[in-house]
Design an enzyme around this catalytic site. Structure first.
Site, PDB file in Angstrom:
ATOM      1  N   ASP A  12       0.853  -1.191   0.000  1.00 47.65           N
ATOM      2  CA  ASP A  12       0.000   0.000   0.000  1.00 47.65           C
ATOM      3  C   ASP A  12       0.890   1.242   0.000  1.00 47.65           C
ATOM      4  O   ASP A  12       2.120   1.122  -0.031  1.00 47.65           O
ATOM      5  CB  ASP A  12      -0.956  -0.015   1.209  1.00 47.65           C
ATOM      6  N   HIS A  26      -2.930   2.981  -4.825  1.00 48.17           N
ATOM      7  CA  HIS A  26      -2.230   2.685  -3.561  1.00 48.17           C
ATOM      8  C   HIS A  26      -0.770   2.306  -3.849  1.00 48.17           C
ATOM      9  O   HIS A  26      -0.265   1.301  -3.339  1.00 48.17           O
ATOM     10  CB  HIS A  26      -2.964   1.592  -2.785  1.00 48.17           C
ATOM     11  N   GLU A  34      -9.923   2.412  -5.172  1.00 42.75           N
ATOM     12  CA  GLU A  34      -9.487   3.775  -4.878  1.00 42.75           C
ATOM     13  C   GLU A  34      -8.292   4.219  -5.734  1.00 42.75           C
ATOM     14  O   GLU A  34      -7.255   4.611  -5.211  1.00 42.75           O
ATOM     15  CB  GLU A  34      -9.126   3.878  -3.390  1.00 42.75           C
TER      16      GLU A  34
HETATM   17  C1  ACM Z   1     -10.994  -0.541   0.690  1.00 46.93           C
HETATM   18  O1  ACM Z   1     -11.464  -0.445   1.835  1.00 46.93           O
HETATM   19  N1  ACM Z   1     -10.348   0.476   0.150  1.00 46.93           N
HETATM   20  C2  ACM Z   1     -11.134  -1.756  -0.096  1.00 46.93           C
END
Ligand code: ACM
Ligand code: ZN
Length: 533
Positions: free
Chosen positions: A191, A262, A326
């Site tokens: 991440d 990410h 995201e």
């Molecule tokens: C998430 O909670 N971004 C999958």
């Protein structure tokens, strides 16, 4: 009331009493007790089994007895006058995980068609032991149990990127899954705040990408910074150790390698993989960042293919989780390479570019005999042909996937996010959401509006443990217990047998098990868990 109803209610009460008496979580399918009495389990009792594979169940039982009761059992192949008997029997149900357990004066008899069934029988046996006793002879009550899981996917996730978990805690976490009869561990390894898996071809991922210079203090956007470096990663040898540790407990480890968003930690290590070329940094704060992998650069795909070559070799799981959540499209909109890719492939917007990215990676992963799982954003711009969807922004993603004849795993935030506060009291720093114990318990993984013919596509559910506000194992335990015990019942027990009052009663003994394990837990979960809260 006529006689029939009196009889009926007496039976119901007796059943409820039996359930409470045995205090098993998750509630088994059938529990009956035809005679009173106990079998005495001590270091004189052998554990007897013939078939290969059952040594894993015997070893787990012995490790548990030795750690928490101070004695262990001799393992034997031939029968004894009294013992714990483990056996594979083909006649029993073929539902994977199904088992039968009987305790009588001759001993404890656990049989199943599969090894994992025997293993789950051992977990139930463990729950028949008094967690508070100091005795070296344990009285196991006479009982007959028939049991099997409702869902084939019973998962827990752990984010080790936001805060790193040491090997010892990862193993402990896997043991927590095992005693709750869960079978998938979703390991969130990469991440913005850290890259945690050694990749030999790209050593800078861990040299540079696994360490951030500090971490914000307080809730996002924070009220300061620790200015203390935070880092850690797992070597490939350690990864193999975790995979084996989990496999010995019939738990499959699913690695998550995030793409295309990410990405900050990876871009810090290899800045040519980003649209702008940097500079990048391993993030010290949380949220969603514009720094993502460039979808127009061929080197990005070479990078991920190389990374996946190493990942696939480490994880025997059928699934590789590719993230997909995201991913802001800001940098793609400005990037000539990304825009060129869209033109070349007639992609109408950046969502289709993301879909192109995911589908290309899926093809590569499928060629290696594996399937992808992605967060529900992978539906946007067109779902990759064989993908399984993890539905997190509510249930809609799961419903949509199932309607498109794709498998789905339900992890909707309001029920399955264990980083949300466990009570409205908010006595510790957490994400703003609220997910009480009762809310978790009330969750029904098959969405109400799903057409009957699509229900088979819901594989099960999973709780997610994002660790922005969990910087030590004790906090993780506080956030997962007792909610994980409620989840285990959602996933394992039949829909008909789920009963909040019965669960509340059984949970009181479960608290003593947490104490026995030395685990932290949210002690006021029942008091602060009413439906209204
Ligand atoms: C998430 O909670 N971004 C999958
Ligand atoms: Zn780009």
């Amino acid at each position: 009331m006529n006689k029939f109803f009196i009889c009926f209610f007496t039976l119901l009460l007796l059943k409820a009493e039996l359930h409470a008496q045995f205090n098993i979580i998750p509630q088994p399918l059938e529990v009956s007790s035809t005679s009173k009495g106990t079998f005495n389990l001590s270091d004189k009792t052998p554990v007897v089994f013939k078939q290969q594979g059952l040594e894993k169940s015997a070893s787990f039982l012995n490790a548990y007895l030795s750690q928490f009761y101070g004695f262990s059992l001799k393992q034997r192949k031939t029968s004894a006058t009294q013992g714990i008997y483990l056996a594979l029997k083909n006649k029993t149900s073929k539902t994977v995980g199904n088992y039968a357990l009987e305790v009588k004066k001759e001993g404890v008899f656990i049989s199943a068609a599969t090894e994992e069934g025997v293993f789950y029988g051992v977990q139930t046996l463990i729950q028949l032991l008094d967690p508070s006793t100091k005795e070296k002879t344990l009285a196991v009550p006479f009982v007959q149990i028939k049991d099997e899981p409702r869902f084939q996917y019973r998962g827990m996730h752990l984010d080790v990127a936001r805060h790193f978990s040491k090997m010892s805690f990862v193993k402990k976490y896997i043991d927590y899954l095992a005693v709750h009869k869960m079978n998938y561990f979703h390991w969130h390894l990469t991440d913005d705040q850290g890259w945690r898996i050694e990749i030999k071809k790209y050593p800078k991922l861990t040299e540079l990408g696994s360490v951030r210079k500090g971490t914000i203090t307080g809730f996002l956007p924070g009220n300061g910074n620790t200015n203390i470096p935070h880092g850690g990663f797992y070597t490939q040898e350690e990864i193999k150790e975790v995979v084996k540790y989990a496999a010995d407990r019939y738990i499959t480890v699913i690695p998550e390698i995030e793409m295309p968003g990410h990405a900050s930690a990876a871009l810090t290590a290899y800045s040519y993989l980003g649209c702008t070329g940097g500079p990048y940094k391993v993030q010290e704060t949380f949220g969603v960042f514009d720094e993502v992998f460039c979808a127009g650069n061929e080197q990005t795909f070479t990078f991920f293919q190389d990374v996946l070559d190493e990942v696939v070799a480490l994880f025997p799981a059928k699934y590789i989780h590719i993230g997909g959540d995201e991913c802001p499209k800001t940098s793609w909109k400005k990037c000539p390479k990304c825009q060129q890719r869209m033109k070349d492939h007639q992609l109408k917007d950046e969502h289709e570019l993301q879909s192109y990215f995911v589908q290309r990676m899926e093809k590569y992963i499928n060629k290696k005999g594996k399937s992808i799982i992605g967060w529900d954003e992978i539906l946007e711009g067109g779902l990759a042909p064989n993908a399984t969807v993890m539905s997190w922004r509510g249930e809609e993603g799961g419903i949509e996937a199932a309607k498109q004849n794709h498998y789905a795993i339900m992890t909707p935030g309001n029920y399955m996010y264990f980083d949300y506060a466990p009570s409205a009291k908010r006595d510790s720093l957490t994400m703003p959401g609220l997910t009480t114990l009762e809310k978790v318990y009330s969750y029904e993984p098959i969405p109400a509006g799903l057409p009957a013919e699509s229900r088979k596509y819901i594989l099960g559910a999973q709780a997610n443990v994002w660790t922005e506000y969990m910087n030590n194992p004790s906090k993780v335990e506080y956030m997962i217990f007792p909610r994980m015990s409620a989840l285990s019942e959602v996933l394992w027990s039949s829909k008909e047998s789920r009963n909040w009052t019965s669960f509340e009663n059984r949970l009181k003994l479960q608290y003593n098990r947490y104490k026995l394990w030395g685990a932290n837990y949210y002690k006021d979960a029942l008091e602060n868990s009413g439906k209204a809260k």
